[in-house]
Design an enzyme around this catalytic site. Structure first.
Site, PDB file in Angstrom:
ATOM      1  CB  ALA A  54      48.810  43.061  40.484  1.00  0.00           C
TER       2      ALA A  54
ATOM      3  N   GLY B  46      45.540  43.557  44.462  1.00  0.00           N
ATOM      4  CA  GLY B  46      45.246  44.657  43.535  1.00  0.00           C
ATOM      5  C   GLY B  46      43.533  44.877  43.298  1.00  0.00           C
TER       6      GLY B  46
ATOM      7  CD  GLU C  58      46.875  47.030  46.540  1.00  0.00           C
ATOM      8  OE1 GLU C  58      47.090  46.211  45.636  1.00  0.00           O
ATOM      9  OE2 GLU C  58      47.747  47.651  47.051  1.00  0.00           O
TER      10      GLU C  58
ATOM     11  CD  GLU D  95      48.662  42.072  47.924  1.00  0.00           C
ATOM     12  OE1 GLU D  95      48.319  41.806  48.647  1.00  0.00           O
ATOM     13  OE2 GLU D  95      48.134  43.007  47.082  1.00  0.00           O
TER      14      GLU D  95
HETATM   15  N1  CAA Z   1      47.398  37.190  37.866  1.00  0.00           N
HETATM   16  C1  CAA Z   1      47.406  36.221  36.786  1.00  0.00           C
HETATM   17  N2  CAA Z   1      46.660  35.448  36.649  1.00  0.00           N
HETATM   18  C2  CAA Z   1      45.850  35.088  37.647  1.00  0.00           C
HETATM   19  C3  CAA Z   1      45.424  35.773  38.779  1.00  0.00           C
HETATM   20  C4  CAA Z   1      46.615  36.878  38.971  1.00  0.00           C
HETATM   21  N3  CAA Z   1      46.502  37.667  39.944  1.00  0.00           N
HETATM   22  N4  CAA Z   1      44.620  35.138  39.575  1.00  0.00           N
HETATM   23  C5  CAA Z   1      44.207  34.209  38.799  1.00  0.00           C
HETATM   24  N5  CAA Z   1      44.653  33.984  37.711  1.00  0.00           N
HETATM   25  C6  CAA Z   1      44.412  33.253  36.774  1.00  0.00           C
HETATM   26  C7  CAA Z   1      44.875  31.707  36.836  1.00  0.00           C
HETATM   27  O1  CAA Z   1      46.529  31.712  36.514  1.00  0.00           O
HETATM   28  C8  CAA Z   1      44.244  30.937  36.273  1.00  0.00           C
HETATM   29  O2  CAA Z   1      44.650  30.746  34.877  1.00  0.00           O
HETATM   30  P1  CAA Z   1      45.008  29.527  34.022  1.00  0.00           P
HETATM   31  O3  CAA Z   1      43.337  28.979  33.691  1.00  0.00           O
HETATM   32  O4  CAA Z   1      45.486  30.027  32.735  1.00  0.00           O
HETATM   33  O5  CAA Z   1      45.514  28.561  34.652  1.00  0.00           O
HETATM   34  C9  CAA Z   1      42.853  31.583  36.040  1.00  0.00           C
HETATM   35  O6  CAA Z   1      43.074  32.621  36.587  1.00  0.00           O
HETATM   36  C10 CAA Z   1      41.617  31.022  37.006  1.00  0.00           C
HETATM   37  O7  CAA Z   1      42.237  30.914  38.114  1.00  0.00           O
HETATM   38  P2  CAA Z   1      42.403  29.497  39.356  1.00  0.00           P
HETATM   39  O8  CAA Z   1      42.481  28.314  38.523  1.00  0.00           O
HETATM   40  O9  CAA Z   1      43.506  29.857  40.197  1.00  0.00           O
HETATM   41  O10 CAA Z   1      41.097  29.801  39.833  1.00  0.00           O
HETATM   42  P3  CAA Z   1      40.416  29.332  41.294  1.00  0.00           P
HETATM   43  O11 CAA Z   1      38.962  29.556  41.471  1.00  0.00           O
HETATM   44  O12 CAA Z   1      41.012  27.974  41.443  1.00  0.00           O
HETATM   45  O13 CAA Z   1      41.205  30.236  42.588  1.00  0.00           O
HETATM   46  C11 CAA Z   1      41.814  32.090  43.263  1.00  0.00           C
HETATM   47  C12 CAA Z   1      40.957  31.495  42.572  1.00  0.00           C
HETATM   48  C13 CAA Z   1      41.669  31.860  44.853  1.00  0.00           C
HETATM   49  C14 CAA Z   1      41.672  33.918  43.247  1.00  0.00           C
HETATM   50  C15 CAA Z   1      43.230  32.035  42.941  1.00  0.00           C
HETATM   51  O14 CAA Z   1      43.082  32.236  41.363  1.00  0.00           O
HETATM   52  C16 CAA Z   1      44.298  32.858  43.452  1.00  0.00           C
HETATM   53  O15 CAA Z   1      44.780  32.760  44.260  1.00  0.00           O
HETATM   54  N6  CAA Z   1      44.641  33.889  42.597  1.00  0.00           N
HETATM   55  C17 CAA Z   1      45.847  34.923  42.909  1.00  0.00           C
HETATM   56  C18 CAA Z   1      45.391  35.965  43.876  1.00  0.00           C
HETATM   57  C19 CAA Z   1      46.616  36.623  44.303  1.00  0.00           C
HETATM   58  O16 CAA Z   1      47.723  36.346  44.968  1.00  0.00           O
HETATM   59  N7  CAA Z   1      46.294  37.993  44.274  1.00  0.00           N
HETATM   60  C20 CAA Z   1      47.385  39.130  44.627  1.00  0.00           C
HETATM   61  C21 CAA Z   1      48.084  39.277  43.043  1.00  0.00           C
HETATM   62  S1  CAA Z   1      49.650  40.477  43.491  1.00  0.00           S
HETATM   63  C22 CAA Z   1      49.022  41.911  43.658  1.00  0.00           C
HETATM   64  O17 CAA Z   1      47.944  42.222  43.612  1.00  0.00           O
HETATM   65  C23 CAA Z   1      50.040  43.122  43.899  1.00  0.00           C
HETATM   66  C24 CAA Z   1      49.759  44.521  44.099  1.00  0.00           C
HETATM   67  O18 CAA Z   1      49.169  44.725  44.977  1.00  0.00           O
HETATM   68  C25 CAA Z   1      50.053  45.323  43.218  1.00  0.00           C
END
Ligand code: CAA
Length: 259
Positions: free
Chosen positions: A65, A110, A113, A133
């Protein structure tokens, strides 16, 4: 609707939805859910479409998400955001046609999911899976606690949900989270081949086998078996007569079109 995030392609009997917001690793925001609702509605009305494929553009299937959209939400807004996502994913799961997740890269939070709302998943060898999460002080909100547990059992589900570990495709295959691993450059081609195999079967048989399987999961076993027997029976006139005669006459069956 003007689609900004989704690309929808229809190749004969197969629809492909590509989530195309690679700069944010296809993170799911409100706009995505509105577009997905519209896409699912229009696919469900198109009787020519026999299989739906969902995939992502770039290095992620979906990285979760949209954290930037969620960060300022109140608890009430959070619950509403969760319900909205759950409804969209339920409508994917409840489509009358099979839905295949073509998991090209990260399927996290998400994103996993969404992948789990598909009927099964074929993944690139580069894909990674996880429910991270808890790293954010959150829990899954799009039915991840429920679908993951039903797919892989409570121990593997709670391992992923509590450690936030990202697992590779071979571990995802081992626990039954995905059904097949293919080389990244062959992913879409391979998934289309699987979709074509499904589309060659009796349309009603495919719809009914999905319906009975999914519906039965939330029913008492004996009632689910009754449902199966009813649908088995109706299939004799719908397609079984033609399918069984074709077998005995050593020819290809000719399925009725347009129900
Ligand atoms: N939401 C918003 N933006 C996101 C995102 C997310 N879930 N995941 C990645 N991005 C964005 C980053 O902020 C980054 O943006 P900028 O270039 O503007 O800084 C861009 O995408 C590229 O990401 P990274 O630079 O972090 O890429 P990476 O290759 O170094 O890492 C990754 C990849 C391991 C997937 C890392 O991006 C990450 O950990 N992302 C978050 C994963 C996460 O926590 N997901 C769960 C979200 S909560 C959820 O989903 C709740 C639910 O069930 C409803």
């Amino acid at each position: 609707m003007n689609y900004e995030i989704l690309q929808i392609e229809i190749k004969e009997e197969i629809a492909i939805i590509t989530i195309n917001r690679p700069k944010a690793l296809n993170a799911l925001n409100t706009r995505f859910f509105n577009e997905m609702d519209e896409a699912i509605e229009s696919i469900s009305k198109n009787k020519n479409i026999r299989v739906l494929i969902i995939t992502g553009e770039g290095k992620a299937f979906v990285a979760g998400a949209d954290i930037a959209e969620m960060v300022n939400m109140t608890p009430e807004q959070g619950t509403a955001f969760s319900k909205k996502g759950q409804n969209t994913f339920n409508s994917i799961e409840n489509l009358r046609i099979p839905v295949i997740g073509a998991i090209n890269g990260f399927a996290l939070g998400g994103g996993l999911e969404l992948a789990m709302a598909c009927d099964f998943r074929i993944a690139s060898s580069k894909a990674k899976f996880g429910q991270p999460e808890v790293n954010l002080g959150m829990i899954p909100g799009y039915a991840g606690t429920q679908r993951l547990t039903r797919l892989v059992g409570p121990a593997d589900a709670l391992y992923l949900l509590t450690t936030a570990e990202l697992i590779k495709a071979d571990d995802a295959l081992r626990i039954g989270l995905i059904q097949k691993i293919v080389e990244p450059e062959e992913l879409i081609e391979e998934v289309i081949k699987i979709a074509q195999i499904i589309a060659s079967k009796g349309p009603k048989a495919i719809e009914k086998v999905k319906y009975v399987t999914r519906k039965g999961l939330n029913m008492d076993f004996e009632k689910a078996c009754d449902l199966e027997a009813d649908y088995f029976g109706t299939q004799f006139k719908d397609e079984g007569e033609e399918g069984m005669r074709a077998f005995l006459e050593k020819r290809k069956p000719e399925w009725k079109e347009n129900y």
